[in-house]
Design an enzyme around this catalytic site. Structure first.
Site, short mmCIF file in Angstrom:
data_model
loop_
_atom_site.label_atom_id
_atom_site.label_comp_id
_atom_site.label_asym_id
_atom_site.label_seq_id
_atom_site.Cartn_x
_atom_site.Cartn_y
_atom_site.Cartn_z
N ARG A 108 13.87 -14.68 -4.87
CA ARG A 108 12.52 -15.25 -4.80
C ARG A 108 13.14 -16.76 -4.32
NH1 ARG A 108 8.97 -11.24 -3.86
NH2 ARG A 108 9.02 -9.78 -5.72
N ARG A 144 -5.77 16.48 -22.81
CA ARG A 144 -5.99 15.01 -22.82
C ARG A 144 -6.07 14.27 -21.36
NH1 ARG A 144 -1.56 13.06 -27.29
NH2 ARG A 144 -2.69 13.30 -29.10
N ASP A 162 5.44 -0.97 -0.97
CA ASP A 162 4.02 -1.05 -1.23
C ASP A 162 3.24 -0.58 0.16
OD1 ASP A 162 4.23 -2.32 -3.60
OD2 ASP A 162 4.57 -4.21 -2.56
N GLU A 220 -2.09 -1.07 -9.51
CA GLU A 220 -1.99 -2.25 -10.28
C GLU A 220 -2.94 -3.32 -9.57
OE1 GLU A 220 2.04 -3.76 -9.99
OE2 GLU A 220 1.96 -3.81 -7.77
N ASP A 228 2.50 -2.10 2.81
CA ASP A 228 1.21 -2.99 3.10
C ASP A 228 1.59 -3.81 4.45
OD1 ASP A 228 3.47 -4.62 1.88
OD2 ASP A 228 1.96 -5.36 0.43
N ARG A 272 10.83 1.44 -8.00
CA ARG A 272 11.69 0.77 -6.84
C ARG A 272 13.19 1.29 -6.77
NH1 ARG A 272 10.75 -5.55 -7.27
NH2 ARG A 272 8.64 -6.19 -6.96
N ARG A 294 0.96 -3.85 -5.23
CA ARG A 294 0.40 -5.05 -4.97
C ARG A 294 -1.00 -4.95 -4.86
NH1 ARG A 294 2.90 -9.89 -1.94
NH2 ARG A 294 2.16 -8.61 -0.32
N ASP A 345 5.92 -8.57 2.97
CA ASP A 345 5.27 -9.71 3.22
C ASP A 345 5.76 -11.21 3.31
OD1 ASP A 345 2.43 -10.92 4.10
OD2 ASP A 345 2.60 -11.88 2.46
N ARG A 364 -4.47 8.39 -22.81
CA ARG A 364 -3.03 7.86 -22.90
C ARG A 364 -2.61 7.28 -21.74
NH1 ARG A 364 -4.27 8.94 -27.49
NH2 ARG A 364 -3.27 10.05 -29.04
N THR A 391 9.56 -2.49 1.93
CA THR A 391 8.77 -2.65 0.78
C THR A 391 8.17 -1.11 0.40
OG1 THR A 391 6.73 -3.46 -0.32
CG2 THR A 391 6.89 -3.44 2.13
N VAL A 395 22.09 -2.02 10.99
CA VAL A 395 22.02 -3.39 11.60
C VAL A 395 23.65 -3.65 11.93
CG1 VAL A 395 21.75 -5.83 11.45
CG2 VAL A 395 20.02 -4.53 10.90
N VAL A 396 24.49 -3.54 10.74
CA VAL A 396 25.86 -4.08 11.08
C VAL A 396 26.65 -3.09 11.84
CG1 VAL A 396 27.96 -3.88 9.81
CG2 VAL A 396 25.88 -4.85 8.66
N SER A 447 8.86 -11.89 2.88
CA SER A 447 10.11 -12.12 3.82
C SER A 447 9.55 -12.44 5.23
CB SER A 447 10.86 -10.69 3.67
OG SER A 447 11.12 -10.27 2.15
N GLY A 488 11.21 -8.08 -3.12
CA GLY A 488 11.28 -7.04 -4.08
C GLY A 488 12.37 -6.09 -3.31
#
Length: 319
Positions: free
Chosen positions: A72, A162, A127, A222, A129, A252, A171, A103, A243, A125, A23-24, A105, A11
Protein backbone atom coordinates in the site's frame (compact mmCIF):
# COMPACT_ATOMS: atom_id res chain seq x y z
CA UNK A 1 7.52 2.57 -27.68
CA UNK A 2 10.82 0.94 -26.78
CA UNK A 3 10.50 0.36 -23.05
CA UNK A 4 7.50 -0.34 -20.83
CA UNK A 5 7.03 -1.04 -17.13
CA UNK A 6 4.81 -3.38 -15.14
CA UNK A 7 3.77 -3.32 -11.50
CA UNK A 8 1.30 -5.04 -9.20
CA UNK A 9 -0.44 -3.13 -6.45
CA UNK A 10 -2.94 -3.61 -3.65
CA UNK A 11 -4.07 -7.03 -2.47
CA UNK A 12 -2.45 -9.96 -4.25
CA UNK A 13 -4.56 -12.30 -6.39
CA UNK A 14 -3.84 -15.72 -7.92
CA UNK A 15 -2.99 -15.19 -11.58
CA UNK A 16 -1.04 -11.97 -11.13
CA UNK A 17 2.15 -13.85 -11.96
CA UNK A 18 0.58 -15.18 -15.15
CA UNK A 19 -0.29 -11.59 -16.11
CA UNK A 20 3.25 -10.38 -15.38
CA UNK A 21 4.63 -13.23 -17.49
CA UNK A 22 2.33 -12.29 -20.36
CA UNK A 23 3.37 -8.62 -20.24
CA UNK A 24 7.06 -9.48 -20.19
CA UNK A 25 7.03 -12.13 -22.90
CA UNK A 26 4.59 -10.28 -25.16
CA UNK A 27 6.77 -7.20 -24.86
CA UNK A 28 10.01 -9.03 -25.56
CA UNK A 29 8.38 -10.84 -28.50
CA UNK A 30 7.76 -7.41 -30.02
CA UNK A 31 11.30 -6.18 -29.24
CA UNK A 32 10.33 -4.06 -26.26
CA UNK A 33 12.34 -3.82 -23.07
CA UNK A 34 10.19 -4.56 -20.01
CA UNK A 35 11.04 -3.12 -16.61
CA UNK A 36 9.66 -4.70 -13.46
CA UNK A 37 8.66 -2.30 -10.69
CA UNK A 38 8.79 -3.97 -7.28
CA UNK A 39 6.48 -3.24 -4.32
CA UNK A 40 3.82 -1.39 -6.31
CA UNK A 41 3.59 2.39 -6.27
CA UNK A 42 5.85 2.50 -3.22
CA UNK A 43 8.59 0.81 -5.22
CA UNK A 44 7.92 3.16 -8.12
CA UNK A 45 8.47 6.22 -5.95
CA UNK A 46 11.65 4.68 -4.50
CA UNK A 47 13.03 3.50 -7.84
CA UNK A 48 12.91 -0.25 -7.17
CA UNK A 49 12.99 -0.98 -10.88
CA UNK A 50 14.83 -3.75 -12.75
CA UNK A 51 14.90 -5.00 -16.32
CA UNK A 52 13.06 -8.30 -16.76
CA UNK A 53 14.23 -11.00 -19.19
CA UNK A 54 12.47 -14.09 -20.54
CA UNK A 55 13.97 -16.16 -17.74
CA UNK A 56 12.82 -13.66 -15.11
CA UNK A 57 9.26 -14.87 -15.56
CA UNK A 58 10.00 -18.56 -16.07
CA UNK A 59 8.27 -21.05 -13.78
CA UNK A 60 5.82 -18.52 -12.31
CA UNK A 61 2.59 -19.08 -14.27
CA UNK A 62 1.38 -21.64 -11.72
CA UNK A 63 2.33 -19.68 -8.61
CA UNK A 64 -0.03 -17.58 -6.51
CA UNK A 65 0.86 -14.12 -5.21
CA UNK A 66 3.06 -11.77 -7.21
CA UNK A 67 6.79 -12.02 -7.94
CA UNK A 68 6.89 -8.21 -8.10
CA UNK A 69 5.44 -8.03 -4.58
CA UNK A 70 2.89 -5.47 -3.51
CA UNK A 71 2.45 -2.70 -0.97
CA UNK A 72 0.00 0.00 0.00
CA UNK A 73 1.27 3.51 -0.65
CA UNK A 74 -0.44 6.51 0.88
CA UNK A 75 2.20 8.85 -0.56
CA UNK A 76 1.18 8.02 -4.12
CA UNK A 77 -2.28 9.41 -3.42
CA UNK A 78 -0.70 12.87 -3.31
CA UNK A 79 0.34 15.00 -6.29
CA UNK A 80 3.88 15.09 -4.91
CA UNK A 81 4.04 11.29 -4.71
CA UNK A 82 2.68 10.91 -8.22
CA UNK A 83 5.27 13.36 -9.54
CA UNK A 84 8.03 11.36 -7.86
CA UNK A 85 6.70 8.26 -9.62
CA UNK A 86 6.67 9.98 -13.01
CA UNK A 87 10.22 11.21 -12.46
CA UNK A 88 11.34 7.63 -11.78
CA UNK A 89 9.56 6.39 -14.91
CA UNK A 90 11.32 9.03 -17.00
CA UNK A 91 14.65 8.36 -15.29
CA UNK A 92 14.44 4.69 -16.31
CA UNK A 93 13.26 5.50 -19.83
CA UNK A 94 9.85 3.88 -19.32
CA UNK A 95 7.35 5.15 -21.88
CA UNK A 96 4.24 3.20 -20.84
CA UNK A 97 3.07 1.36 -17.74
CA UNK A 98 0.93 -1.73 -17.13
CA UNK A 99 -0.75 -1.68 -13.72
CA UNK A 100 -2.15 -4.98 -12.43
CA UNK A 101 -4.48 -4.68 -9.45
CA UNK A 102 -7.84 -3.64 -8.10
CA UNK A 103 -9.67 -0.39 -7.50
CA UNK A 104 -6.88 1.38 -5.62
CA UNK A 105 -4.36 0.37 -8.28
CA UNK A 106 -6.66 1.71 -10.98
CA UNK A 107 -6.95 5.00 -9.11
CA UNK A 108 -3.16 5.28 -9.25
CA UNK A 109 -3.14 4.52 -12.97
CA UNK A 110 -5.89 7.10 -13.44
CA UNK A 111 -3.79 9.71 -11.63
CA UNK A 112 -0.83 9.03 -13.94
CA UNK A 113 -3.17 9.18 -16.94
CA UNK A 114 -4.48 12.60 -15.89
CA UNK A 115 -0.88 13.81 -15.73
CA UNK A 116 -0.26 12.58 -19.25
CA UNK A 117 1.61 9.32 -18.65
CA UNK A 118 0.34 6.33 -20.69
CA UNK A 119 -1.04 3.57 -18.44
CA UNK A 120 -3.13 0.47 -19.00
CA UNK A 121 -5.01 -1.14 -16.11
CA UNK A 122 -5.30 -4.93 -15.85
CA UNK A 123 -7.97 -6.11 -13.35
CA UNK A 124 -6.31 -8.28 -10.72
CA UNK A 125 -8.39 -8.82 -7.57
CA UNK A 126 -10.29 -11.72 -6.03
CA UNK A 127 -13.22 -9.40 -5.30
CA UNK A 128 -14.44 -9.25 -8.94
CA UNK A 129 -15.49 -5.66 -8.34
CA UNK A 130 -13.84 -3.80 -11.23
CA UNK A 131 -16.18 -2.10 -13.74
CA UNK A 132 -15.63 -2.87 -17.40
CA UNK A 133 -14.99 -6.59 -17.06
CA UNK A 134 -17.15 -9.57 -16.22
CA UNK A 135 -14.31 -11.30 -14.40
CA UNK A 136 -11.14 -10.19 -12.67
CA UNK A 137 -7.90 -12.16 -12.37
CA UNK A 138 -7.99 -14.22 -9.17
CA UNK A 139 -11.75 -14.39 -8.73
CA UNK A 140 -12.16 -17.91 -10.10
CA UNK A 141 -9.34 -19.28 -7.94
CA UNK A 142 -10.69 -17.62 -4.79
CA UNK A 143 -14.16 -18.89 -5.64
CA UNK A 144 -12.92 -22.47 -5.87
CA UNK A 145 -10.97 -22.09 -2.62
CA UNK A 146 -14.16 -20.96 -0.87
CA UNK A 147 -16.19 -23.72 -2.48
CA UNK A 148 -13.73 -26.34 -1.26
CA UNK A 149 -14.09 -24.95 2.26
CA UNK A 150 -17.89 -24.98 2.01
CA UNK A 151 -17.88 -28.63 0.95
CA UNK A 152 -15.65 -29.58 3.89
CA UNK A 153 -17.64 -27.54 6.40
CA UNK A 154 -20.88 -29.04 5.12
CA UNK A 155 -19.54 -32.50 6.01
CA UNK A 156 -19.06 -31.55 9.64
CA UNK A 157 -22.28 -29.51 9.71
CA UNK A 158 -24.15 -32.62 8.60
CA UNK A 159 -22.37 -34.84 11.09
CA UNK A 160 -23.15 -32.56 14.03
CA UNK A 161 -26.52 -31.32 12.75
CA UNK A 162 -25.55 -27.69 13.08
CA UNK A 163 -25.88 -24.38 11.30
CA UNK A 164 -22.55 -23.00 10.10
CA UNK A 165 -21.84 -19.38 9.19
CA UNK A 166 -19.00 -18.85 6.72
CA UNK A 167 -17.58 -15.35 6.33
CA UNK A 168 -15.97 -14.68 2.94
CA UNK A 169 -14.03 -11.77 1.48
CA UNK A 170 -15.05 -9.42 -1.33
CA UNK A 171 -14.84 -5.91 0.15
CA UNK A 172 -18.05 -4.11 -0.86
CA UNK A 173 -18.97 -6.63 -3.57
CA UNK A 174 -20.98 -9.80 -3.03
CA UNK A 175 -19.64 -11.84 -5.95
CA UNK A 176 -17.56 -14.30 -3.94
CA UNK A 177 -20.44 -14.87 -1.52
CA UNK A 178 -23.04 -15.23 -4.26
CA UNK A 179 -21.11 -17.49 -6.61
CA UNK A 180 -19.73 -19.74 -3.87
CA UNK A 181 -23.08 -19.86 -2.09
CA UNK A 182 -24.93 -20.87 -5.23
CA UNK A 183 -22.28 -23.43 -6.19
CA UNK A 184 -22.10 -24.78 -2.64
CA UNK A 185 -25.83 -25.04 -2.08
CA UNK A 186 -25.91 -22.55 0.79
CA UNK A 187 -29.29 -22.03 2.40
CA UNK A 188 -28.74 -18.30 2.93
CA UNK A 189 -26.41 -15.80 1.24
CA UNK A 190 -25.82 -12.30 2.60
CA UNK A 191 -24.44 -9.76 0.13
CA UNK A 192 -23.71 -6.01 0.47
CA UNK A 193 -25.89 -5.18 -2.51
CA UNK A 194 -29.08 -6.40 -0.78
CA UNK A 195 -30.41 -5.81 2.73
CA UNK A 196 -31.19 -8.97 4.64
CA UNK A 197 -34.35 -9.72 6.59
CA UNK A 198 -33.57 -11.64 9.78
CA UNK A 199 -37.18 -12.77 10.13
CA UNK A 200 -37.05 -14.27 6.64
CA UNK A 201 -33.76 -16.05 7.42
CA UNK A 202 -35.15 -17.53 10.64
CA UNK A 203 -38.34 -18.60 8.87
CA UNK A 204 -36.33 -20.37 6.16
CA UNK A 205 -34.21 -22.16 8.76
CA UNK A 206 -37.31 -23.24 10.70
CA UNK A 207 -39.00 -24.53 7.54
CA UNK A 208 -35.92 -26.60 6.85
CA UNK A 209 -36.03 -28.07 10.34
CA UNK A 210 -39.72 -28.88 9.95
CA UNK A 211 -39.05 -31.00 6.87
CA UNK A 212 -36.24 -32.83 8.65
CA UNK A 213 -33.24 -30.78 7.60
CA UNK A 214 -30.70 -30.82 10.41
CA UNK A 215 -27.92 -28.59 9.10
CA UNK A 216 -27.55 -25.34 7.16
CA UNK A 217 -24.84 -23.21 5.58
CA UNK A 218 -25.04 -19.40 5.70
CA UNK A 219 -22.57 -17.38 3.61
CA UNK A 220 -21.83 -13.86 4.86
CA UNK A 221 -19.92 -11.38 2.69
CA UNK A 222 -17.52 -9.27 4.73
CA UNK A 223 -19.07 -6.12 3.26
CA UNK A 224 -22.32 -6.92 5.10
CA UNK A 225 -21.09 -7.73 8.60
CA UNK A 226 -18.74 -10.10 10.35
CA UNK A 227 -19.65 -13.75 10.71
CA UNK A 228 -19.41 -13.55 14.49
CA UNK A 229 -21.64 -10.49 14.71
CA UNK A 230 -24.25 -12.12 12.49
CA UNK A 231 -24.12 -15.25 14.65
CA UNK A 232 -24.98 -13.12 17.69
CA UNK A 233 -27.86 -11.47 15.82
CA UNK A 234 -29.20 -14.83 14.70
CA UNK A 235 -29.04 -16.26 18.21
CA UNK A 236 -30.92 -13.28 19.63
CA UNK A 237 -33.61 -13.61 16.96
CA UNK A 238 -34.04 -17.39 17.05
CA UNK A 239 -31.92 -18.96 19.79
CA UNK A 240 -30.29 -21.06 17.06
CA UNK A 241 -26.75 -22.16 17.99
CA UNK A 242 -24.22 -21.72 15.20
CA UNK A 243 -20.53 -22.21 14.46
CA UNK A 244 -18.57 -19.55 12.59
CA UNK A 245 -15.72 -20.01 10.11
CA UNK A 246 -13.86 -16.91 8.90
CA UNK A 247 -11.92 -18.00 5.82
CA UNK A 248 -9.73 -14.89 5.71
CA UNK A 249 -6.61 -14.61 3.58
CA UNK A 250 -6.58 -18.26 2.55
CA UNK A 251 -8.90 -17.00 -0.20
CA UNK A 252 -6.07 -14.98 -1.76
CA UNK A 253 -3.52 -17.76 -1.99
CA UNK A 254 -2.95 -20.91 -3.96
CA UNK A 255 -2.12 -21.93 -7.48
CA UNK A 256 -4.38 -20.13 -9.99
CA UNK A 257 -6.99 -22.14 -11.85
CA UNK A 258 -6.71 -22.73 -15.58
CA UNK A 259 -9.38 -20.08 -16.09
CA UNK A 260 -7.40 -17.45 -14.19
CA UNK A 261 -4.14 -18.34 -15.97
CA UNK A 262 -5.75 -18.00 -19.39
CA UNK A 263 -7.57 -14.79 -18.46
CA UNK A 264 -4.39 -13.25 -17.04
CA UNK A 265 -2.38 -14.22 -20.11
CA UNK A 266 -4.95 -12.70 -22.47
CA UNK A 267 -5.39 -9.48 -20.51
CA UNK A 268 -1.67 -8.97 -19.91
CA UNK A 269 -0.86 -9.42 -23.58
CA UNK A 270 -3.67 -7.08 -24.65
CA UNK A 271 -2.36 -4.38 -22.32
CA UNK A 272 0.99 -4.48 -24.13
CA UNK A 273 -0.74 -4.30 -27.51
CA UNK A 274 -2.59 -1.16 -26.45
CA UNK A 275 0.61 0.56 -25.37
CA UNK A 276 2.25 -0.43 -28.66
CA UNK A 277 -0.71 1.12 -30.47
CA UNK A 278 -0.10 4.34 -28.55
CA UNK A 279 -3.25 3.93 -26.49
CA UNK A 280 -2.69 4.89 -22.86
CA UNK A 281 -5.33 5.61 -20.25
CA UNK A 282 -7.14 2.34 -20.94
CA UNK A 283 -8.50 -0.47 -18.79
CA UNK A 284 -8.71 -3.97 -20.26
CA UNK A 285 -11.39 -6.53 -19.47
CA UNK A 286 -13.39 -9.44 -20.77
CA UNK A 287 -17.05 -9.51 -21.75
CA UNK A 288 -18.77 -12.52 -23.33
CA UNK A 289 -15.31 -14.11 -23.65
CA UNK A 290 -14.11 -11.23 -25.84
CA UNK A 291 -11.34 -8.83 -24.84
CA UNK A 292 -12.49 -5.23 -24.40
CA UNK A 293 -10.91 -1.99 -23.26
CA UNK A 294 -12.32 1.23 -21.90
CA UNK A 295 -11.10 4.68 -21.03
CA UNK A 296 -9.84 4.15 -17.47
CA UNK A 297 -11.44 7.35 -16.18
CA UNK A 298 -14.77 6.36 -17.72
CA UNK A 299 -14.45 2.81 -16.35
CA UNK A 300 -13.89 4.08 -12.81
CA UNK A 301 -16.96 6.31 -13.07
CA UNK A 302 -19.10 3.21 -13.59
CA UNK A 303 -20.31 0.87 -10.87
CA UNK A 304 -19.74 -2.86 -10.68
CA UNK A 305 -23.06 -4.66 -10.99
CA UNK A 306 -23.97 -7.89 -9.26
CA UNK A 307 -25.93 -10.53 -11.17
CA UNK A 308 -29.27 -10.31 -9.37
CA UNK A 309 -30.75 -13.08 -11.51
CA UNK A 310 -28.23 -15.40 -9.87
CA UNK A 311 -29.14 -14.06 -6.44
CA UNK A 312 -32.82 -14.72 -7.12
CA UNK A 313 -31.97 -18.23 -8.34
CA UNK A 314 -29.97 -18.95 -5.17
CA UNK A 315 -33.09 -18.19 -3.10
CA UNK A 316 -35.32 -20.31 -5.31
CA UNK A 317 -33.01 -23.31 -5.07
CA UNK A 318 -32.45 -23.12 -1.33
CA UNK A 319 -36.09 -23.59 -0.25
Amino acid sequence: MKRIGVLTSGGDAPGMNAAIRAVVRKGIYHNLEVMGIYNGYSGLINGKIEKLELGSVGDIIHRGGTMLHSARCEEFKTKEGQQKGIEQLKKHGIEGLVVIGGDGSYQGAKALTVQGFPCVGVPGTIDNDIPGTEFTIGFDTALNTVLDAIDKIRDTASSHERTFIIEVMGRDAGDIALWSGLAGGAETILIPEENYDMNDIVERLNKGNERGKKHSIIIVAEGVTSGNKFAEELKEASNIETRVSVLGHIQRGGSPTASDRVLASRLGARAVELLMEGKGGRAVGIEKNQLVDYDIIEALSRKHELNFDMYKLSKELSI
